[in-house]
Design a protein around this motif. Structure first.
Motif, PDB file in Angstrom:
ATOM      1  N   LYS A 241      -0.770  18.536 -15.767  1.00 36.07           N
ATOM      2  CA  LYS A 241      -1.882  18.485 -16.732  1.00 36.07           C
ATOM      3  C   LYS A 241      -1.437  17.877 -18.060  1.00 36.07           C
ATOM      4  CE  LYS A 241      -5.252  21.882 -15.394  1.00 36.07           C
ATOM      5  NZ  LYS A 241      -5.349  23.292 -15.127  1.00 36.07           N
ATOM      6  N   LYS A 242      -0.232  18.268 -18.512  1.00 36.56           N
ATOM      7  CA  LYS A 242       0.211  17.846 -19.847  1.00 36.56           C
ATOM      8  C   LYS A 242       0.731  16.420 -19.877  1.00 36.56           C
ATOM      9  CE  LYS A 242       1.192  22.227 -22.046  1.00 36.56           C
ATOM     10  NZ  LYS A 242       2.152  23.289 -22.031  1.00 36.56           N
ATOM     11  N   ASP A 243       1.367  15.995 -18.768  1.00 31.79           N
ATOM     12  CA  ASP A 243       2.010  14.676 -18.801  1.00 31.79           C
ATOM     13  C   ASP A 243       1.416  13.748 -17.758  1.00 31.79           C
ATOM     14  OD1 ASP A 243       2.868  15.963 -16.618  1.00 31.79           O
ATOM     15  OD2 ASP A 243       4.992  15.463 -16.817  1.00 31.79           O
ATOM     16  N   SER A 244       0.113  13.940 -17.487  1.00 31.62           N
ATOM     17  CA  SER A 244      -0.456  13.106 -16.424  1.00 31.62           C
ATOM     18  C   SER A 244      -0.671  11.660 -16.903  1.00 31.62           C
ATOM     19  CB  SER A 244      -1.735  13.758 -15.904  1.00 31.62           C
ATOM     20  OG  SER A 244      -2.826  12.980 -16.179  1.00 31.62           O
ATOM     21  N   THR A 245      -0.440  10.730 -15.995  1.00 35.56           N
ATOM     22  CA  THR A 245      -0.644   9.312 -16.293  1.00 35.56           C
ATOM     23  C   THR A 245      -1.684   8.806 -15.322  1.00 35.56           C
ATOM     24  OG1 THR A 245       1.695   9.165 -16.797  1.00 35.56           O
ATOM     25  CG2 THR A 245       0.539   7.084 -16.460  1.00 35.56           C
ATOM     26  N   ARG A 246      -2.623   8.010 -15.798  1.00 36.51           N
ATOM     27  CA  ARG A 246      -3.645   7.508 -14.876  1.00 36.51           C
ATOM     28  C   ARG A 246      -3.954   6.040 -15.138  1.00 36.51           C
ATOM     29  NH1 ARG A 246      -7.416  11.184 -14.036  1.00 36.51           N
ATOM     30  NH2 ARG A 246      -5.984  12.780 -14.811  1.00 36.51           N
ATOM     31  N   PHE A 247      -4.359   5.365 -14.086  1.00 35.05           N
ATOM     32  CA  PHE A 247      -4.755   3.956 -14.175  1.00 35.05           C
ATOM     33  C   PHE A 247      -6.041   3.765 -13.386  1.00 35.05           C
ATOM     34  CE2 PHE A 247      -0.187   3.776 -14.844  1.00 35.05           C
ATOM     35  CZ  PHE A 247      -0.083   2.869 -15.889  1.00 35.05           C
ATOM     36  N   ARG A 248      -6.839   2.803 -13.822  1.00 38.67           N
ATOM     37  CA  ARG A 248      -8.004   2.369 -13.051  1.00 38.67           C
ATOM     38  C   ARG A 248      -7.734   0.969 -12.577  1.00 38.67           C
ATOM     39  NH1 ARG A 248     -14.130   3.567 -13.773  1.00 38.67           N
ATOM     40  NH2 ARG A 248     -13.957   5.808 -13.982  1.00 38.67           N
ATOM     41  N   GLU A 249      -7.442   0.824 -11.321  1.00 38.96           N
ATOM     42  CA  GLU A 249      -7.075  -0.481 -10.761  1.00 38.96           C
ATOM     43  C   GLU A 249      -7.406  -0.461  -9.275  1.00 38.96           C
ATOM     44  OE1 GLU A 249      -5.916  -3.222 -11.999  1.00 38.96           O
ATOM     45  OE2 GLU A 249      -4.843  -2.787 -13.865  1.00 38.96           O
ATOM     46  N   ASP A 250      -7.156  -1.563  -8.596  1.00 42.71           N
ATOM     47  CA  ASP A 250      -7.423  -1.607  -7.161  1.00 42.71           C
ATOM     48  C   ASP A 250      -6.320  -0.917  -6.365  1.00 42.71           C
ATOM     49  OD1 ASP A 250      -9.724  -2.914  -7.660  1.00 42.71           O
ATOM     50  OD2 ASP A 250      -9.137  -4.822  -6.738  1.00 42.71           O
ATOM     51  N   LEU A 251      -6.762  -0.355  -5.243  1.00 49.28           N
ATOM     52  CA  LEU A 251      -5.860   0.290  -4.275  1.00 49.28           C
ATOM     53  C   LEU A 251      -5.892  -0.554  -3.007  1.00 49.28           C
ATOM     54  CD1 LEU A 251      -4.496   2.982  -3.094  1.00 49.28           C
ATOM     55  CD2 LEU A 251      -6.788   3.555  -2.338  1.00 49.28           C
ATOM     56  N   LEU A 252      -4.733  -0.682  -2.351  1.00 45.73           N
ATOM     57  CA  LEU A 252      -4.681  -1.410  -1.082  1.00 45.73           C
ATOM     58  C   LEU A 252      -4.011  -0.516  -0.041  1.00 45.73           C
ATOM     59  CD1 LEU A 252      -4.862  -4.132   0.567  1.00 45.73           C
ATOM     60  CD2 LEU A 252      -2.540  -4.598  -0.253  1.00 45.73           C
ATOM     61  N   PHE A 253      -4.696  -0.325   1.110  1.00 45.52           N
ATOM     62  CA  PHE A 253      -4.067   0.403   2.222  1.00 45.52           C
ATOM     63  C   PHE A 253      -3.154  -0.556   2.979  1.00 45.52           C
ATOM     64  CE2 PHE A 253      -7.616   3.105   1.265  1.00 45.52           C
ATOM     65  CZ  PHE A 253      -7.224   4.377   1.657  1.00 45.52           C
ATOM     66  N   THR A 254      -1.961  -0.066   3.352  1.00 46.26           N
ATOM     67  CA  THR A 254      -1.050  -0.886   4.170  1.00 46.26           C
ATOM     68  C   THR A 254      -0.702  -0.083   5.426  1.00 46.26           C
ATOM     69  OG1 THR A 254       1.060  -0.044   3.342  1.00 46.26           O
ATOM     70  CG2 THR A 254      -0.002  -1.749   2.008  1.00 46.26           C
ATOM     71  N   HIS A 255       0.058  -0.706   6.337  1.00 44.20           N
ATOM     72  CA  HIS A 255       0.444   0.001   7.565  1.00 44.20           C
ATOM     73  C   HIS A 255       1.311   1.215   7.268  1.00 44.20           C
ATOM     74  CE1 HIS A 255      -1.301  -2.596  10.484  1.00 44.20           C
ATOM     75  NE2 HIS A 255      -0.803  -3.669   9.877  1.00 44.20           N
ATOM     76  N   ARG A 256       2.116   1.102   6.198  1.00 44.47           N
ATOM     77  CA  ARG A 256       3.085   2.172   5.921  1.00 44.47           C
ATOM     78  C   ARG A 256       2.700   3.073   4.757  1.00 44.47           C
ATOM     79  NH1 ARG A 256       8.487   1.691   6.822  1.00 44.47           N
ATOM     80  NH2 ARG A 256       8.955   1.693   4.606  1.00 44.47           N
ATOM     81  N   GLY A 257       1.635   2.692   4.028  1.00 42.70           N
ATOM     82  CA  GLY A 257       1.280   3.513   2.879  1.00 42.70           C
ATOM     83  C   GLY A 257       0.271   2.839   1.977  1.00 42.70           C
ATOM     84  N   LEU A 258       0.525   2.936   0.675  1.00 42.06           N
ATOM     85  CA  LEU A 258      -0.434   2.443  -0.316  1.00 42.06           C
ATOM     86  C   LEU A 258       0.207   1.421  -1.238  1.00 42.06           C
ATOM     87  CD1 LEU A 258      -2.059   5.853  -1.334  1.00 42.06           C
ATOM     88  CD2 LEU A 258      -3.094   4.060   0.083  1.00 42.06           C
ATOM     89  N   SER A 259      -0.572   0.398  -1.557  1.00 38.31           N
ATOM     90  CA  SER A 259      -0.106  -0.625  -2.483  1.00 38.31           C
ATOM     91  C   SER A 259      -1.285  -1.052  -3.352  1.00 38.31           C
ATOM     92  CB  SER A 259       0.497  -1.795  -1.682  1.00 38.31           C
ATOM     93  OG  SER A 259       1.084  -2.716  -2.575  1.00 38.31           O
ATOM     94  N   GLY A 260      -1.216  -2.276  -3.891  1.00 38.58           N
ATOM     95  CA  GLY A 260      -2.269  -2.734  -4.807  1.00 38.58           C
ATOM     96  C   GLY A 260      -1.891  -2.365  -6.237  1.00 38.58           C
ATOM     97  N   PRO A 261      -2.535  -3.026  -7.227  1.00 37.60           N
ATOM     98  CA  PRO A 261      -2.148  -2.844  -8.627  1.00 37.60           C
ATOM     99  C   PRO A 261      -2.119  -1.390  -9.084  1.00 37.60           C
ATOM    100  CG  PRO A 261      -3.788  -4.584  -8.410  1.00 37.60           C
ATOM    101  CD  PRO A 261      -3.592  -4.019  -7.038  1.00 37.60           C
TER     102      PRO A 261
END
Ligand code: FDA
Length: 419
Positions: A241-261
């Protein structure tokens, strides 16, 4: 033995830029790189168009154990300064997204610019040339033939560096390390910069891959692997809660996990063993959307959701909540509120724990590096007199979006002023 004012190791973004500025001050500069070609990372950056800076740069866009360290250098060489240089070389560019500036034509334009600046500064370049050993001797220089015509010798070194290279031994009163980070070893990344720091007893901040895709346990990822290739805008967060970092960007699904900006951005802040949180529909309150649809529609829940999310994702999330006992595979007007609310919650707050990253093989940058505690924020000189570190080898890591190149230009410029 050939004598120079400055030897710069690493002809990437920071090394080339620093060499050009130092040469144009009148310093006798040798630039060494073990690669056949200069600046391989510039060449492949930004999809071949090089996101060379960002219109909106501050130290808040960088990670470092000392978040304020980059401030001084960033304020003395700004994106506007680099744009003025681009103007002098007539390089066309455009803004793509959130202040990110790219070449219209090709990343080669930036490399050509840097080489032209080095040529103007009379920089000597040795390539491919490897560094075998570095020595510092406090003794007064001998036989200073052909050295500087510059009047400024602001480096605090009284001794000289001898560098044994594959093309012979050279001597200089200043040594600049611009060897970059560890990412993409197949195009020349090495740990030489960190080894030289250790040789001179300079502290290091532990390195780790950053701006890197996140991976998951194969079995846990199996239900999502079918979504590979799918991309959507999300809000992504990590930390408490205190040190959370967030971004609004695109997400990309890959075969092994997650990518995208979005994932690359959050990866720089992600700590192993902790989770990430994603809102897959950050602009819409999904629970209200589903309730409104329920009042007026007989379509399947997944069909309704597909106006908010890509259809494949809507199907997968409905199947997922059905498997979890939610039974959302039915017309929306027959779906219990409890089921719709659970589905909405899973879309707005998908929590998942990565098992790792794709590592330096795929990382755009390396976080950590030479500890800024041992460096001057004004000149990037280390507490070892006459030894400088610039660019990515330093514990200053930019966000995705042109910030890492701006750090390369700014730190290279600050160093050249101090030489
Ligand atoms: P850089 O890595 O550029 O240069 C280091 C040089 O040192 C290399 O030429 C290397 O050959 C040389 N070297 C290493 N070890 C040596 C040794 N032992 N002996 C001699 N020479 C040695 N950033 C950004 O702002 N916008 C973008 O669009 C992108 N895009 C991007 C895409 C990809 C695929 C990657 C991998 C990275 C990016 N980046 C980026 C990050 C950016 O490329 C990076 O931060 C800068 O190139 C760092 O500049 P440096 O000069 O510090 O290192």
């Amino acid at each position: 033995m050939q004598q120079f004012d400055v030897v710069i190791v690493g002809a990437g973004a920071a090394g080339l830029f620093c060499a050009g500025v130092a040469g144009q001050k009148g310093l006798k500069v040798l630039l060494i790189d073990h690669g056949e070609k200069v600046a391989e990372k510039i060449r492949i950056s930004g999809g071949g168009r090089c996101n060379f800076t960002n219109l909106d740069v501050s130290s808040a866009n960088f990670l470092s154990e000392n978040p304020r360290f980059a401030k001084s250098a960033l304020s003395r060489y700004t994106p506007r300064d680099f744009l003025a240089l681009l103007g002098r070389h007539q390089i066309a560019f455009h803004e793509k997204h959130k202040g990110q500036l790219f070449c219209d034509r090709s990343a080669e334009d930036i490399i050509t610019l840097l080489l032209a600046e080095c040529a103007t500064g009379g920089v000597t370049r040795w390539q491919p040339c490897s560094v075998n050993a570095v020595r510092y001797s406090d003794a007064a220089p001998s036989g200073e033939d052909g050295t500087s015509t510059a009047t400024s010798t602001s480096t605090s070194a009284s001794g000289r560096y001898e560098v044994d290279t594959s093309l012979g031994t050279v001597s200089a009163r200043a040594l600049v390390i611009a060897t970059g980070g560890l990412s993409i070893p197949k195009i020349g990344a090495t740990d030489l910069g960190y080894r030289i720091a250790k040789q001179f007893a300079l502290p290091l901040v532990e390195t780790r891959p950053a701006l890197v895709p996140l991976t998951f346990d194969e079995a846990a990822w199996a239900p999502f692997a079918q979504l590979s290739g799918l991309s959507l805008p999300v809000e992504i967060a990590t930390g408490g809660k205190k040190d959370s970092t967030r971004f609004r960007e695109d997400l990309l699904f890959t075969h092994r996990g997650l990518s995208g900006p979005g994932v690359l951005q959050i990866s720089s802040y992600w700590q192993a063993g902790t989770g990430i949180r994603l809102n897959l529909s950050p602009d819409t309150d999904v629970a209200s959307f589903l309730q409104t649809a329920k009042a007026s529609s007989r379509k399947r829940v997944a069909n309704e959701l597909s106006s908010l999310l890509p259809a494949r994702l809507a199907d997968a999330w409905v199947a997922h909540s059905t498997a979890a006992g939610g039974s959302a595979e039915r017309p929306i007007n027959e779906a219990p509120d409890k089921v719709l609310n659970l589905l909405a919650e899973r879309i707005a707050r998908w929590e998942i724990t990565p098992t790792g990253t794709e590592g330096y093989r795929k990382a755009e940058v390396t976080a950590g590096g030479v500890d800024t505690l041992a460096l001057s924020g004004q000149t990037l000189e280390s507490r070892q007199p006459g030894l400088y570190f610039i660019g990515e080898v330093v514990d200053v890591t930019g966000w995705l979006g042109g910030y890492n190149f701006q750090w390369a230009w700014a730190s290279g410029f600050a160093c050249a002023q101090g030489l």
